[in-house]
Motif scaffolding. Structure first.
Motif, mmCIF file in Angstrom:
data_model
loop_
_atom_site.group_PDB
_atom_site.id
_atom_site.type_symbol
_atom_site.label_atom_id
_atom_site.label_comp_id
_atom_site.label_asym_id
_atom_site.label_seq_id
_atom_site.Cartn_x
_atom_site.Cartn_y
_atom_site.Cartn_z
ATOM 1 N N ALA A 225 0.831 -1.203 0.000
ATOM 2 C CA ALA A 225 0.000 0.000 0.000
ATOM 3 C C ALA A 225 0.862 1.248 0.000
ATOM 4 O O ALA A 225 0.533 2.246 -0.659
ATOM 5 N N GLU A 226 1.983 1.197 0.717
ATOM 6 C CA GLU A 226 2.873 2.345 0.769
ATOM 7 C C GLU A 226 3.419 2.688 -0.615
ATOM 8 O O GLU A 226 3.516 3.868 -0.990
ATOM 9 N N ALA A 227 3.768 1.667 -1.388
ATOM 10 C CA ALA A 227 4.259 1.905 -2.748
ATOM 11 C C ALA A 227 3.156 2.488 -3.626
ATOM 12 O O ALA A 227 3.417 3.318 -4.501
ATOM 13 N N GLY A 228 1.912 2.073 -3.374
ATOM 14 C CA GLY A 228 0.785 2.650 -4.105
ATOM 15 C C GLY A 228 0.607 4.124 -3.791
ATOM 16 O O GLY A 228 0.327 4.925 -4.694
ATOM 17 N N VAL A 229 0.763 4.480 -2.525
ATOM 18 C CA VAL A 229 0.685 5.894 -2.134
ATOM 19 C C VAL A 229 1.735 6.698 -2.889
ATOM 20 O O VAL A 229 1.441 7.747 -3.487
ATOM 21 N N ARG A 230 2.979 6.216 -2.863
ATOM 22 C CA ARG A 230 4.070 6.950 -3.517
ATOM 23 C C ARG A 230 3.839 7.069 -5.023
ATOM 24 O O ARG A 230 4.076 8.133 -5.609
ATOM 25 N N SER A 231 3.383 5.997 -5.647
ATOM 26 C CA SER A 231 3.198 6.012 -7.094
ATOM 27 C C SER A 231 2.156 7.040 -7.514
ATOM 28 O O SER A 231 2.378 7.828 -8.440
ATOM 29 N N VAL A 232 1.011 7.057 -6.831
ATOM 30 C CA VAL A 232 -0.045 8.000 -7.193
ATOM 31 C C VAL A 232 0.366 9.430 -6.840
ATOM 32 O O VAL A 232 0.129 10.369 -7.612
ATOM 33 N N ALA A 235 2.669 10.735 -9.491
ATOM 34 C CA ALA A 235 1.949 11.081 -10.724
ATOM 35 C C ALA A 235 1.245 12.432 -10.582
ATOM 36 O O ALA A 235 1.249 13.254 -11.505
ATOM 37 N N ILE A 236 0.669 12.671 -9.412
ATOM 38 C CA ILE A 236 0.001 13.952 -9.169
ATOM 39 C C ILE A 236 1.013 15.092 -9.207
ATOM 40 O O ILE A 236 0.775 16.150 -9.808
ATOM 41 N N GLU A 237 2.172 14.870 -8.589
ATOM 42 C CA GLU A 237 3.217 15.904 -8.581
ATOM 43 C C GLU A 237 3.723 16.208 -9.996
ATOM 44 O O GLU A 237 4.092 17.348 -10.299
ATOM 45 N N ARG A 238 3.718 15.197 -10.878
ATOM 46 C CA ARG A 238 4.171 15.412 -12.257
ATOM 47 C C ARG A 238 3.104 16.099 -13.103
ATOM 48 O O ARG A 238 3.359 16.450 -14.254
ATOM 49 N N GLY A 239 1.932 16.264 -12.532
ATOM 50 C CA GLY A 239 0.859 16.914 -13.268
ATOM 51 C C GLY A 239 0.088 15.993 -14.192
ATOM 52 O O GLY A 239 -0.608 16.459 -15.107
ATOM 53 N N VAL A 240 0.164 14.682 -13.962
ATOM 54 C CA VAL A 240 -0.578 13.729 -14.777
ATOM 55 C C VAL A 240 -2.075 13.876 -14.497
ATOM 56 O O VAL A 240 -2.507 13.856 -13.347
ATOM 57 N N ARG A 241 -2.851 14.005 -15.540
ATOM 58 C CA ARG A 241 -4.296 14.116 -15.390
ATOM 59 C C ARG A 241 -4.928 12.723 -15.485
ATOM 60 O O ARG A 241 -4.669 11.984 -16.442
ATOM 61 N N ILE A 254 -5.884 0.873 -1.854
ATOM 62 C CA ILE A 254 -5.902 1.581 -0.569
ATOM 63 C C ILE A 254 -4.846 2.685 -0.576
ATOM 64 O O ILE A 254 -5.077 3.797 -0.083
ATOM 65 N N GLY A 255 -3.684 2.390 -1.151
ATOM 66 C CA GLY A 255 -2.658 3.422 -1.290
ATOM 67 C C GLY A 255 -3.122 4.558 -2.166
ATOM 68 O O GLY A 255 -2.869 5.741 -1.872
ATOM 69 N N ALA A 256 -3.825 4.233 -3.261
ATOM 70 C CA ALA A 256 -4.342 5.277 -4.157
ATOM 71 C C ALA A 256 -5.342 6.162 -3.423
ATOM 72 O O ALA A 256 -5.322 7.397 -3.570
ATOM 73 N N LEU A 257 -6.224 5.558 -2.627
ATOM 74 C CA LEU A 257 -7.209 6.345 -1.872
ATOM 75 C C LEU A 257 -6.519 7.336 -0.939
ATOM 76 O O LEU A 257 -6.928 8.501 -0.832
ATOM 77 N N LYS A 258 -5.466 6.887 -0.275
ATOM 78 C CA LYS A 258 -4.768 7.790 0.651
ATOM 79 C C LYS A 258 -4.076 8.927 -0.091
ATOM 80 O O LYS A 258 -4.157 10.098 0.324
ATOM 81 N N ALA A 259 -3.397 8.592 -1.199
ATOM 82 C CA ALA A 259 -2.697 9.630 -1.959
ATOM 83 C C ALA A 259 -3.673 10.661 -2.504
ATOM 84 O O ALA A 259 -3.393 11.870 -2.491
ATOM 85 N N SER A 263 -3.960 14.686 -1.422
ATOM 86 C CA SER A 263 -3.799 15.744 -2.420
ATOM 87 C C SER A 263 -5.047 16.612 -2.553
ATOM 88 O O SER A 263 -5.086 17.526 -3.383
ATOM 89 N N GLY A 264 -6.070 16.311 -1.754
ATOM 90 C CA GLY A 264 -7.295 17.100 -1.801
ATOM 91 C C GLY A 264 -8.268 16.681 -2.881
ATOM 92 O O GLY A 264 -9.260 17.374 -3.123
#
Length: 343
Positions: A225-232, A235-241, A254-259, A263-264
């Protein structure tokens, strides 16, 4: 305390040792009243069958082995519980082995079959490939789970991962998503399932006329899950839509939900999320998680049916059984008003 013997049960019940043996082995021709009498003696004395004696008499131990990559992985934990329950219903006990996807540990699972410790093995390989397993001499009967290896002489049970990924991606498309990401790809991935799920994801986009975008294939360092948080988050920091995410398992989801929360971004209003495995965690996330649901009960039943046929003497070519799946729809990716046919 001395071990309770078969003869002790026979003397207390006032029956022959053969009758006690028939009850212990659940032979159907024992009269109900006699069976009840013997069972009462067994319960009173606390008799437990001698597995060594059973093996000498019948050639069977009454034990099966389950070999899985990770005991604490939510999917394998739940699968193990289903297997243990099914084993009890069928009169077996289960030895659980954790391989941690280590090649030596996986080889040991199959090599140890010849030691006569178990009547059969249900095995989810990760490192061992089709030819690796096919080259081994046959030991105890074997049924494989997962997508890593499918030797032609070995029984195998799985779901259709491509079809399931198609269903998950179509669900997001029907909800209006068009920039759908896939989480995730790992550089050192040794599983067979990720590629199949990625293929189904791509097929769904292409059939909908949505252009594939490599930027939407998220990578991760490991299956956590931690790796999922970092990955998403990266992507958000890179401006990926992106407005949807298909995740290869619930931990990534679950990691994606947290990230997304950090990020709001709102789920599912801004980004809809679909997980995979429908583990117990999916019903307790916030929002609750829509997830691909392999039919775990059917997987286990099919595996035991095949294993028992092998134990009984079947020596034919391998049977490859595909069991069903569904999409458990929850809050993270709800049904769109015009999407009722996918509910």
């Amino acid at each position: 305390m001395a071990r309770v013997r078969l003869i002790d049960v026979a003397e207390l019940a006032g029956v022959s040792m053969k009758t006690v043996s028939n009850v212990v082995h659940d032979y159907p021709h024992v009269a109900p009243a006699l069976r009840q009498k013997v069972q009462a003696a067994i319960d009173q004395l606390g008799y437990r069958p001698n597995l060594t004696a059973r093996r000498l008499a019948t050639g069977k131990t009454g034990m099966v082995a389950l070999a899985i990559p990770e005991i604490d992985h939510p999917y394998f934990s739940e699968l193990s519980r289903h297997i243990a329950e099914e084993a009890t219903r069928r009169g077996y006990r289960v030895i659980i082995e954790q391989t941690l996807s280590d090649p030596a540990a996986e080889r040991a699972v199959l090599n140890d079959r010849e030691a006569g410790l178990v009547d059969g093995v249900i095995f989810h390989p990760v490192r061992m490939e089709t030819l690796d397993i096919a080259k081994l001499d046959a030991g105890a009967p074997l049924v494989l789970l997962g997508e890593a290896a499918m030797p032609v002489m070995t029984d195998h049970v799985m779901i259709d991962n491509v079809s399931a990924a198609l269903d998950a991606t179509r669900h997001l498309l029907a909800s209006g998503c068009r920039r759908i990401a896939f989480l995730g790809v790992i550089a050192a991935d040794i599983t067979g399932s990720t590629n199949q799920r990625l293929l189904g994801y791509q097929r769904a986009l292409l059939e909908a006329g949505v252009q594939l975008d490599p930027e939407l294939i998220f990578t991760a360092s490991e299956f956590t899950a931690e790796a999922g948080v970092r990955s998403v988050a990266e992507a958000i920091e890179r401006g990926v839509r992106f407005d949807g995410v298909v995740c290869r398992d619930d931990r990534f989801a679950i990691g994606a939900l947290k990230a997304l929360h950090d990020s709001g971004r709102s789920v599912p209003e801004d980004v809809a999320v679909v997980g995979w495995d429908n583990t117990f965690l999916a019903a307790y996330t916030s929002p609750t998680l829509t997830s691909v649901a392999p039919n775990k009960t059917a997987i286990v039943a099919a595996a035991f049916d095949l294993l028992e046929e092998r134990i009984a003497g079947y020596r034919g070519v391998g049977r490859h059984v595909i069991v069903g799946h569904s999409l458990e729809v929850r809050e993270s990716a709800p049904v769109a008003p015009d999407d009722s046919d996918l509910a």
